[in-house]
Scaffold this active site. Structure first.
Site, PDB file in Angstrom:
ATOM      1  N   SER A 177      -2.895  -8.051   2.921  1.00 18.92           N
ATOM      2  CA  SER A 177      -3.069  -7.868   4.363  1.00 18.92           C
ATOM      3  C   SER A 177      -3.311  -9.219   5.048  1.00 18.92           C
ATOM      4  O   SER A 177      -2.747  -9.497   6.102  1.00 18.92           O
ATOM      5  CB  SER A 177      -4.243  -6.922   4.623  1.00 18.92           C
ATOM      6  OG  SER A 177      -3.987  -5.676   4.010  1.00 18.92           O
ATOM      7  N   ARG A 214      -2.604  -6.470  -8.311  1.00 19.65           N
ATOM      8  CA  ARG A 214      -1.503  -7.417  -8.213  1.00 19.65           C
ATOM      9  C   ARG A 214      -1.555  -8.457  -9.331  1.00 19.65           C
ATOM     10  O   ARG A 214      -0.542  -8.970  -9.760  1.00 19.65           O
ATOM     11  CB  ARG A 214      -1.530  -8.124  -6.852  1.00 19.65           C
ATOM     12  CG  ARG A 214      -1.223  -7.193  -5.689  1.00 19.65           C
ATOM     13  CD  ARG A 214      -1.649  -7.802  -4.375  1.00 19.65           C
ATOM     14  NE  ARG A 214      -3.079  -8.092  -4.413  1.00 19.65           N
ATOM     15  CZ  ARG A 214      -3.728  -8.762  -3.483  1.00 19.65           C
ATOM     16  NH1 ARG A 214      -3.090  -9.238  -2.448  1.00 19.65           N
ATOM     17  NH2 ARG A 214      -5.029  -8.970  -3.591  1.00 19.65           N
ATOM     18  N   HIS A 260       0.846  -1.205   0.000  1.00 21.58           N
ATOM     19  CA  HIS A 260       0.000   0.000   0.000  1.00 21.58           C
ATOM     20  C   HIS A 260       0.879   1.252   0.000  1.00 21.58           C
ATOM     21  O   HIS A 260       0.591   2.222  -0.699  1.00 21.58           O
ATOM     22  CB  HIS A 260      -0.911   0.010   1.241  1.00 21.58           C
ATOM     23  CG  HIS A 260      -1.897  -1.119   1.284  1.00 21.58           C
ATOM     24  ND1 HIS A 260      -2.086  -1.909   2.393  1.00 21.58           N
ATOM     25  CD2 HIS A 260      -2.761  -1.596   0.356  1.00 21.58           C
ATOM     26  CE1 HIS A 260      -3.017  -2.810   2.142  1.00 21.58           C
ATOM     27  NE2 HIS A 260      -3.446  -2.654   0.917  1.00 21.58           N
TER      28      HIS A 260
HETATM   29  N1  COA Z   1      -0.215  -4.209  -1.818  1.00 21.00           N
HETATM   30  C1  COA Z   1      -0.638  -5.027  -0.883  1.00 21.00           C
HETATM   31  N2  COA Z   1      -1.875  -5.517  -0.810  1.00 21.00           N
HETATM   32  C2  COA Z   1      -2.696  -5.150  -1.778  1.00 21.00           C
HETATM   33  C3  COA Z   1      -2.332  -4.306  -2.811  1.00 21.00           C
HETATM   34  C4  COA Z   1      -1.014  -3.825  -2.803  1.00 21.00           C
HETATM   35  N3  COA Z   1      -0.557  -3.010  -3.738  1.00 21.00           N
HETATM   36  N4  COA Z   1      -3.383  -4.128  -3.620  1.00 21.00           N
HETATM   37  C5  COA Z   1      -4.364  -4.841  -3.108  1.00 21.00           C
HETATM   38  N5  COA Z   1      -3.961  -5.464  -1.998  1.00 21.00           N
HETATM   39  C6  COA Z   1      -4.718  -6.376  -1.159  1.00 21.00           C
HETATM   40  C7  COA Z   1      -5.065  -5.840   0.197  1.00 21.00           C
HETATM   41  O1  COA Z   1      -4.013  -6.086   1.101  1.00 21.00           O
HETATM   42  C8  COA Z   1      -6.295  -6.637   0.507  1.00 21.00           C
HETATM   43  O2  COA Z   1      -5.896  -7.906   0.982  1.00 21.00           O
HETATM   44  P1  COA Z   1      -6.839  -8.820   1.887  1.00 21.00           P
HETATM   45  O3  COA Z   1      -7.981  -9.244   1.019  1.00 21.00           O
HETATM   46  O4  COA Z   1      -5.949  -9.908   2.280  1.00 21.00           O
HETATM   47  O5  COA Z   1      -7.316  -7.962   3.047  1.00 21.00           O
HETATM   48  C9  COA Z   1      -6.961  -6.809  -0.853  1.00 21.00           C
HETATM   49  O6  COA Z   1      -5.940  -6.633  -1.796  1.00 21.00           O
HETATM   50  C10 COA Z   1      -7.969  -5.770  -1.202  1.00 21.00           C
HETATM   51  O7  COA Z   1      -8.364  -5.115  -0.061  1.00 21.00           O
HETATM   52  P2  COA Z   1      -8.428  -3.562   0.141  1.00 21.00           P
HETATM   53  O8  COA Z   1      -7.640  -2.810  -0.851  1.00 21.00           O
HETATM   54  O9  COA Z   1      -8.163  -3.290   1.554  1.00 21.00           O
HETATM   55  O10 COA Z   1      -9.875  -3.300  -0.232  1.00 21.00           O
HETATM   56  P3  COA Z   1     -11.131  -4.130   0.197  1.00 21.00           P
HETATM   57  O11 COA Z   1     -11.506  -4.938  -0.962  1.00 21.00           O
HETATM   58  O12 COA Z   1     -11.034  -4.788   1.499  1.00 21.00           O
HETATM   59  O13 COA Z   1     -12.126  -2.954   0.464  1.00 21.00           O
HETATM   60  C11 COA Z   1     -13.312  -1.047  -0.075  1.00 21.00           C
HETATM   61  C12 COA Z   1     -12.659  -2.292  -0.556  1.00 21.00           C
HETATM   62  C13 COA Z   1     -13.098  -0.733   1.402  1.00 21.00           C
HETATM   63  C14 COA Z   1     -12.697   0.060  -0.874  1.00 21.00           C
HETATM   64  C15 COA Z   1     -14.763  -1.276  -0.382  1.00 21.00           C
HETATM   65  O14 COA Z   1     -15.257  -2.329   0.402  1.00 21.00           O
HETATM   66  C16 COA Z   1     -15.532  -0.025  -0.125  1.00 21.00           C
HETATM   67  O15 COA Z   1     -15.449   0.872  -0.922  1.00 21.00           O
HETATM   68  N6  COA Z   1     -16.258   0.006   1.019  1.00 21.00           N
HETATM   69  C17 COA Z   1     -17.026   1.153   1.433  1.00 21.00           C
HETATM   70  C18 COA Z   1     -18.482   0.965   1.066  1.00 21.00           C
HETATM   71  C19 COA Z   1     -18.673   1.216  -0.404  1.00 21.00           C
HETATM   72  O16 COA Z   1     -18.387   2.271  -0.931  1.00 21.00           O
HETATM   73  N7  COA Z   1     -19.233   0.198  -1.102  1.00 21.00           N
HETATM   74  C20 COA Z   1     -19.496   0.279  -2.516  1.00 21.00           C
HETATM   75  C21 COA Z   1     -18.495  -0.462  -3.297  1.00 21.00           C
HETATM   76  S1  COA Z   1     -19.149  -2.051  -3.717  1.00 21.00           S
END
Ligand code: COA
Length: 163
Positions: free
Chosen positions: A128, A92, A17
């Site tokens: 994560s 990724r 990140h």
């Molecule tokens: N380096 C390391 N990890 C990475 C990465 C990078 N460059 N790019 C992606 N990832 C990983 C993250 O570590 C995470 O891993 P995990 O699944 O093991 O936790 C995964 O990819 C993606 O997670 P993250 O980027 O934290 O996003 P998310 O998918 O958990 O959450 C939100 C997405 C929070 C943005 C989304 O749920 C959201 O927008 N929520 C708010 C409500 C909303 O607006 N909803 C409408 C959208 S449907």
């Protein structure tokens, strides 16, 4: 002034990140890291604790055009309300791409003006969950997370004794 949001669960924020924030901060005038809720994930770290740690990481890396907020609502709505046109996500692999495109399509319904900017992740193995899994099995995670996050792991395992 070109501003972008970078939303995620950040549970925890990793070096992957951080590398995306660094690149984004060079391209955009301001980057807003949004710690948001993914309804499918149960957090390990308190959201305000993560906000504090990310702020410390930004300061330690001299990234001054980036701030960190907590948002409990829809991120696409936050962007519309604050007149922000760009949303950053890290990619990724092709699995991420399909997942991201699905969220992007949903966000497009909420806010058709929001444009996606994908950044290619350097280390495609880090996530994560992977970091949490390694820590659970007593593996060294210091290559994958900033020192401020390492401290949070240490603190949590020494206060709850339940890593
Ligand atoms: N380096 C390391 N990890 C990475 C990465 C990078 N460059 N790019 C992606 N990832 C990983 C993250 O570590 C995470 O891993 P995990 O699944 O093991 O936790 C995964 O990819 C993606 O997670 P993250 O980027 O934290 O996003 P998310 O998918 O958990 O959450 C939100 C997405 C929070 C943005 C989304 O749920 C959201 O927008 N929520 C708010 C409500 C909303 O607006 N909803 C409408 C959208 S449907």
């Amino acid at each position: 002034m070109t501003r972008a949001i970078y939303p995620g669960s950040f549970d925890p924020f990793t070096n992957g990140h951080l590398s995306i924030v660094k690149e984004a901060a060079e391209i955009f005038d301001e980057v807003i890291v949004i710690i948001a809720n993914n309804a499918d994930k149960k957090r390990m770290f308190a959201i305000d604790e993560m906000q504090k740690a990310i702020k410390e990481i930004l300061a330690a890396n001299d990234i001054s055009n980036c701030r960190v907020i907590i948002h409990n609502g829809l991120v696409a709505e936050y962007a519309a309300e604050n007149d922000i046109k760009y949303m950053i996500r890290g990619l990724r692999n092709n699995i991420d791409y399909n997942y991201e495109e699905d969220i992007a399509n949903k966000n497009h319904v909420i806010n058709p003006d929001l444009k996606y900017v994908y950044f290619r992740a350097e280390d495609t193995a880090i996530s994560s969950s992977f970091v949490k899994e390694l820590y659970k099995y007593n593996k060294n995670i210091s290559d994958f997370v900033p020192p401020e996050i390492f401290k949070l792991f240490w603190k949590q395992s020494h206060t709850t004794n339940s890593k």
